[in-house]
Design a protein around this motif. Structure first.
Motif, PDB file in Angstrom:
ATOM      1  N   LEU A  45       0.839  -1.197   0.000  1.00 45.09           N
ATOM      2  CA  LEU A  45       0.000   0.000   0.000  1.00 45.09           C
ATOM      3  C   LEU A  45       0.871   1.243   0.000  1.00 45.09           C
ATOM      4  CD1 LEU A  45      -2.918   1.159   0.214  1.00 45.09           C
ATOM      5  CD2 LEU A  45      -2.624   1.122   2.707  1.00 45.09           C
ATOM      6  N   GLY A  46       0.797   2.026  -1.081  1.00 40.37           N
ATOM      7  CA  GLY A  46       1.505   3.299  -1.163  1.00 40.37           C
ATOM      8  C   GLY A  46       2.904   3.173  -1.717  1.00 40.37           C
ATOM      9  N   ALA A  47       3.178   3.897  -2.822  1.00 40.49           N
ATOM     10  CA  ALA A  47       4.511   3.932  -3.443  1.00 40.49           C
ATOM     11  C   ALA A  47       5.025   2.491  -3.618  1.00 40.49           C
ATOM     12  CB  ALA A  47       5.465   4.795  -2.630  1.00 40.49           C
ATOM     13  N   SER A  48       6.230   2.183  -3.075  1.00 40.80           N
ATOM     14  CA  SER A  48       6.730   0.800  -3.163  1.00 40.80           C
ATOM     15  C   SER A  48       6.794   0.158  -1.784  1.00 40.80           C
ATOM     16  CB  SER A  48       8.121   0.783  -3.820  1.00 40.80           C
ATOM     17  OG  SER A  48       9.095   1.388  -2.987  1.00 40.80           O
ATOM     18  N   TYR A  49       5.968   0.643  -0.863  1.00 40.40           N
ATOM     19  CA  TYR A  49       5.978   0.137   0.505  1.00 40.40           C
ATOM     20  C   TYR A  49       5.243  -1.195   0.619  1.00 40.40           C
ATOM     21  CZ  TYR A  49       7.637   4.599   2.426  1.00 40.40           C
ATOM     22  OH  TYR A  49       8.376   5.695   2.740  1.00 40.40           O
ATOM     23  N   PHE A  50       5.780  -2.080   1.443  1.00 39.14           N
ATOM     24  CA  PHE A  50       5.035  -3.256   1.882  1.00 39.14           C
ATOM     25  C   PHE A  50       5.493  -3.637   3.285  1.00 39.14           C
ATOM     26  CE2 PHE A  50       8.685  -4.813  -0.485  1.00 39.14           C
ATOM     27  CZ  PHE A  50       9.133  -5.950   0.183  1.00 39.14           C
ATOM     28  N   ARG A  51       4.549  -4.180   4.054  1.00 32.61           N
ATOM     29  CA  ARG A  51       4.837  -4.575   5.432  1.00 32.61           C
ATOM     30  C   ARG A  51       4.447  -6.030   5.626  1.00 32.61           C
ATOM     31  NH1 ARG A  51       2.732  -0.559   9.933  1.00 32.61           N
ATOM     32  NH2 ARG A  51       0.689  -0.896   8.963  1.00 32.61           N
ATOM     33  N   LEU A  52       5.189  -6.734   6.471  1.00 27.85           N
ATOM     34  CA  LEU A  52       4.900  -8.132   6.711  1.00 27.85           C
ATOM     35  C   LEU A  52       5.039  -8.462   8.188  1.00 27.85           C
ATOM     36  CD1 LEU A  52       8.047 -10.172   5.776  1.00 27.85           C
ATOM     37  CD2 LEU A  52       7.783  -7.878   4.858  1.00 27.85           C
ATOM     38  N   GLY A  67       5.038 -12.037  11.016  1.00 30.93           N
ATOM     39  CA  GLY A  67       5.047 -13.471  11.227  1.00 30.93           C
ATOM     40  C   GLY A  67       4.101 -13.826  12.354  1.00 30.93           C
ATOM     41  N   GLN A  68       4.222 -15.039  12.814  1.00 30.57           N
ATOM     42  CA  GLN A  68       3.327 -15.556  13.837  1.00 30.57           C
ATOM     43  C   GLN A  68       3.411 -14.723  15.116  1.00 30.57           C
ATOM     44  OE1 GLN A  68       3.847 -19.662  15.816  1.00 30.57           O
ATOM     45  NE2 GLN A  68       2.517 -20.062  14.056  1.00 30.57           N
ATOM     46  N   ASP A  69       2.240 -14.337  15.640  1.00 26.36           N
ATOM     47  CA  ASP A  69       2.109 -13.581  16.889  1.00 26.36           C
ATOM     48  C   ASP A  69       2.852 -12.244  16.854  1.00 26.36           C
ATOM     49  OD1 ASP A  69       0.945 -13.325  19.430  1.00 26.36           O
ATOM     50  OD2 ASP A  69       2.813 -13.924  20.415  1.00 26.36           O
ATOM     51  N   GLN A  70       2.994 -11.666  15.665  1.00 20.47           N
ATOM     52  CA  GLN A  70       3.591 -10.337  15.529  1.00 20.47           C
ATOM     53  C   GLN A  70       2.537  -9.347  15.059  1.00 20.47           C
ATOM     54  OE1 GLN A  70       6.692 -11.131  12.673  1.00 20.47           O
ATOM     55  NE2 GLN A  70       8.029 -12.106  14.166  1.00 20.47           N
ATOM     56  N   VAL A  71       2.797  -8.057  15.304  1.00 15.34           N
ATOM     57  CA  VAL A  71       1.919  -6.996  14.805  1.00 15.34           C
ATOM     58  C   VAL A  71       2.756  -6.067  13.934  1.00 15.34           C
ATOM     59  CG1 VAL A  71       0.376  -7.121  16.802  1.00 15.34           C
ATOM     60  CG2 VAL A  71       2.295  -5.503  16.834  1.00 15.34           C
ATOM     61  N   TYR A  72       2.092  -5.358  13.026  1.00 20.33           N
ATOM     62  CA  TYR A  72       2.829  -4.512  12.091  1.00 20.33           C
ATOM     63  C   TYR A  72       3.660  -3.455  12.816  1.00 20.33           C
ATOM     64  CZ  TYR A  72       0.334  -6.312   8.000  1.00 20.33           C
ATOM     65  OH  TYR A  72      -0.154  -7.109   6.993  1.00 20.33           O
ATOM     66  N   GLY A  73       4.874  -3.278  12.331  1.00 16.09           N
ATOM     67  CA  GLY A  73       5.760  -2.246  12.838  1.00 16.09           C
ATOM     68  C   GLY A  73       6.480  -1.570  11.692  1.00 16.09           C
ATOM     69  N   LEU A  74       7.740  -1.935  11.473  1.00 17.65           N
ATOM     70  CA  LEU A  74       8.521  -1.306  10.414  1.00 17.65           C
ATOM     71  C   LEU A  74       7.983  -1.680   9.038  1.00 17.65           C
ATOM     72  CD1 LEU A  74      11.996  -3.114  10.104  1.00 17.65           C
ATOM     73  CD2 LEU A  74       9.898  -4.191  10.887  1.00 17.65           C
ATOM     74  N   SER A  75       8.406  -0.918   8.023  1.00 17.22           N
ATOM     75  CA  SER A  75       7.980  -1.132   6.642  1.00 17.22           C
ATOM     76  C   SER A  75       9.180  -1.487   5.777  1.00 17.22           C
ATOM     77  CB  SER A  75       7.314   0.124   6.065  1.00 17.22           C
ATOM     78  OG  SER A  75       6.176   0.495   6.806  1.00 17.22           O
ATOM     79  N   THR A  76       8.884  -2.171   4.678  1.00 17.73           N
ATOM     80  CA  THR A  76       9.875  -2.480   3.654  1.00 17.73           C
ATOM     81  C   THR A  76       9.545  -1.647   2.416  1.00 17.73           C
ATOM     82  OG1 THR A  76       9.867  -4.714   4.521  1.00 17.73           O
ATOM     83  CG2 THR A  76      10.993  -4.394   2.440  1.00 17.73           C
ATOM     84  N   ARG A  77      10.539  -1.369   1.591  1.00 17.94           N
ATOM     85  CA  ARG A  77      10.298  -0.665   0.333  1.00 17.94           C
ATOM     86  C   ARG A  77      10.992  -1.390  -0.810  1.00 17.94           C
ATOM     87  NH1 ARG A  77      11.781   5.539   0.550  1.00 17.94           N
ATOM     88  NH2 ARG A  77      12.787   5.218   2.568  1.00 17.94           N
ATOM     89  N   GLY A  78      10.462  -1.193  -2.000  1.00 17.47           N
ATOM     90  CA  GLY A  78      11.130  -1.750  -3.167  1.00 17.47           C
ATOM     91  C   GLY A  78      12.488  -1.122  -3.385  1.00 17.47           C
ATOM     92  N   LEU A  79      12.557   0.206  -3.302  1.00 15.44           N
ATOM     93  CA  LEU A  79      13.805   0.954  -3.471  1.00 15.44           C
ATOM     94  C   LEU A  79      13.725   2.270  -2.710  1.00 15.44           C
ATOM     95  CD1 LEU A  79      14.703   0.775  -7.299  1.00 15.44           C
ATOM     96  CD2 LEU A  79      15.976  -0.300  -5.427  1.00 15.44           C
TER      97      LEU A  79
END
Length: 488
Positions: free
Chosen positions: A136-143, A145-157
């Motif tokens: 969602l938004g520009a080249s951002y994506f967030r992921l 794992g098990q029992d985790q909640v969203y925090g930092l983001s990843t970007r394509g570049l």
């Protein structure tokens, strides 16, 4: 697999063709009413889970985001099923328009398009499909794992981050998602990136689990010279933590999505840099050749270190990047930006190759990124569990000579230190690139922990300090690296 690669090669060709043409920004076809809605109204537009794609055909399901508010450049979505590409059309039937958002249905929203999407999978239990990744938004994506909640983001570049000419934000313009099988354990998707300086084709193979993994493959094509190309960028937030000298009037002892940058160098050194919320933008470069990995880490995993039941900072994941091809010479760059509160992402880390990307050139990327709660498996050394500092003054003696000095303590534990006892000849290896280090000491603590302590004299210049623990000349801990700015 051959058909999948053929689709990827087609996206690569499309990206190359784009790069050979002048940049054409996305058309602004969004209905006016969606331009004007505020945050609260946008939040009242919700995808209807009953309309989730593949929900009865696969353990994965696909849900969508509505355009509007900050998301004013819709992306094109396609499904690849049995080798055929089928566009995924926008439909208001997929959404619920609650509260004030219900008035939007009085307008023609047919040209709205999709802002992005999220994928669900039974991550924490067999009977519920959890959201585990969102684009969602520009080249951002967030992921997560098990029992985790969203925090930092990843970007394509990241392009020209923290540069004088201003940052450029590449964006994914179109996606192709392979429909997953009934027993699928991973999902694959393709993406087309475009930006004034370059275009690119991306392939993501995503495996949800205890540590959700994403294999990233990309081909980039430059329209213009790019001074600084940030590869595998991670974007996070650090407002204040245990080593912060100044903190807001807040009941919470710490507020951050990540508390440090960890680097595994090509020379097999592990470097730990605690994060900060500085008074001015600061950029640090960690020179390397053939790095083995880097990541923004959330080492503090206990609730009592944050006391925030709403934000759940203790459940926010660390994220690690591993090159799957030789990245050669370059540096990991850390950018720390002043932020008044936790609503601002102010931390960015990425790899920058020594050789810049010139106009007309191409570059291949291949790496893996994944979430984690602990350390990377290959990190077997003792690690920093605490960084603290304060005045070195003597209580009751305000005029003591040490009052202007700064006292630091760095505590190590775990890994190779777990089986070492206080009578073993562990030594403190400490140096300062700038400035002088006073009274370096090493002390054994309870529970097989060790404390390195030192002082910095009064100085108006930054002090760049490195230290680690060694046994018989070999490191038994990671390297702690910190820059002290006296005016902070």
């Amino acid at each position: 697999m051959a058909k999948q690669l053929n689709h990827y090669h087609a996206v690569v060709e499309q990206a190359q063709d784009l790069a050979n043409q002048p940049y054409d920004p996305p058309a602004d076809n969004l209905p006016t009413v969606l331009h004007e809605i505020d945050y609260d109204t946008y939040r009242q537009i919700r995808f209807d889970p009953a309309h989730a794609y593949w929900r009865d055909e696969s353990p994965f399901n696909l849900q969508l985001f509505h355009s509007g508010f900050l998301f004013q450049s819709p992306v094109r979505l396609n499904i690849i099923e049995e080798g055929k590409v089928v566009p995924l059309p926008f439909s208001t039937d997929d959404y619920r328009y609650d509260g004030e958002a219900s008035a939007l249905l009085e307008h023609d929203l047919s040209g709205s398009g999709h802002a992005g999407f999220r994928l669900h999978y039974p991550l924490n239990s067999d009977d519920y499909a959890d959201e585990f990744i969102v684009f969602l938004g520009a080249s951002y994506f967030r992921l997560v794992g098990q029992d985790q909640v969203y925090g930092l983001s990843t970007r394509g570049l990241a392009i020209d981050t923290a540069s004088t000419q201003g940052e450029e934000f590449p964006a994914f313009r179109e996606f192709w998602l392979y429909k997953p099988d009934a027993d699928a354990k991973q999902i694959e998707l393709l993406a087309l990136m475009d930006s004034p300086s370059l275009s690119g084709a991306y392939r993501f193979v995503i495996t949800p689990g205890n540590d959700t993994q994403v294999e990233v493959e990309a081909e980039l094509f430059a329209r213009d010279d790019i001074d600084k190309l940030g590869v595998a960028p991670l974007t996070s937030m650090f407002t204040f933590g245990e080593s912060s000298r100044e903190r807001p009037d807040d009941f919470r002892p710490q507020v951050h999505d990540s508390d440090g940058l960890l680097i595994h160098t090509g020379a097999d050194e592990w470097i730990w840099r605690p994060l900060s919320n500085p008074d001015e933008v600061r950029t640090s470069a960690f020179m390397d050749d053939t790095p083995q990995g880097f990541g923004l880490m959330q080492r503090e995993r206990n609730f009592d270190r944050y006391l925030d039941m709403e934000a759940q900072y203790h459940r926010r994941p660390s994220q690690w990047v591993t090159p799957l091809e030789n990245w050669g010479k370059g540096h990991v760059e850390l950018v720390e930006i002043p932020a008044p509160d936790e609503t601002h992402d102010n931390i960015v880390a990425y790899w920058v190759a020594e050789k810049p990307l010139g106009a007309g050139e191409s570059r291949r990327l291949h790496y893996q990124t994944h979430t984690l709660n602990t350390q990377p498996e290959s990190h077997t050394l003792g690690h920093v569990v605490r960084t603290r500092h304060g005045s070195a003054g003597v209580p009751g003696q305000a005029d003591a000579s040490s009052s202007a000095q700064r006292q630091f303590i760095v505590d190590f534990q775990g890994g190779a230190l777990a089986d070492l006892t206080a009578d073993q000849p562990i030594e403190l290896d400490i140096s300062a690139q700038q400035g002088e280090v006073l009274l370096p000491q090493l002390t054994a603590l309870p529970d097989n922990a060790w404390r390195a302590s030192f002082r910095l004299p009064a100085n108006d210049q930054p002090s760049d300090v490195r230290l680690r623990l060694t046994l018989n000349g070999k490191p038994v801990s990671e390297t702690w690296n910190y820059v002290w700015y006296p005016h902070d």
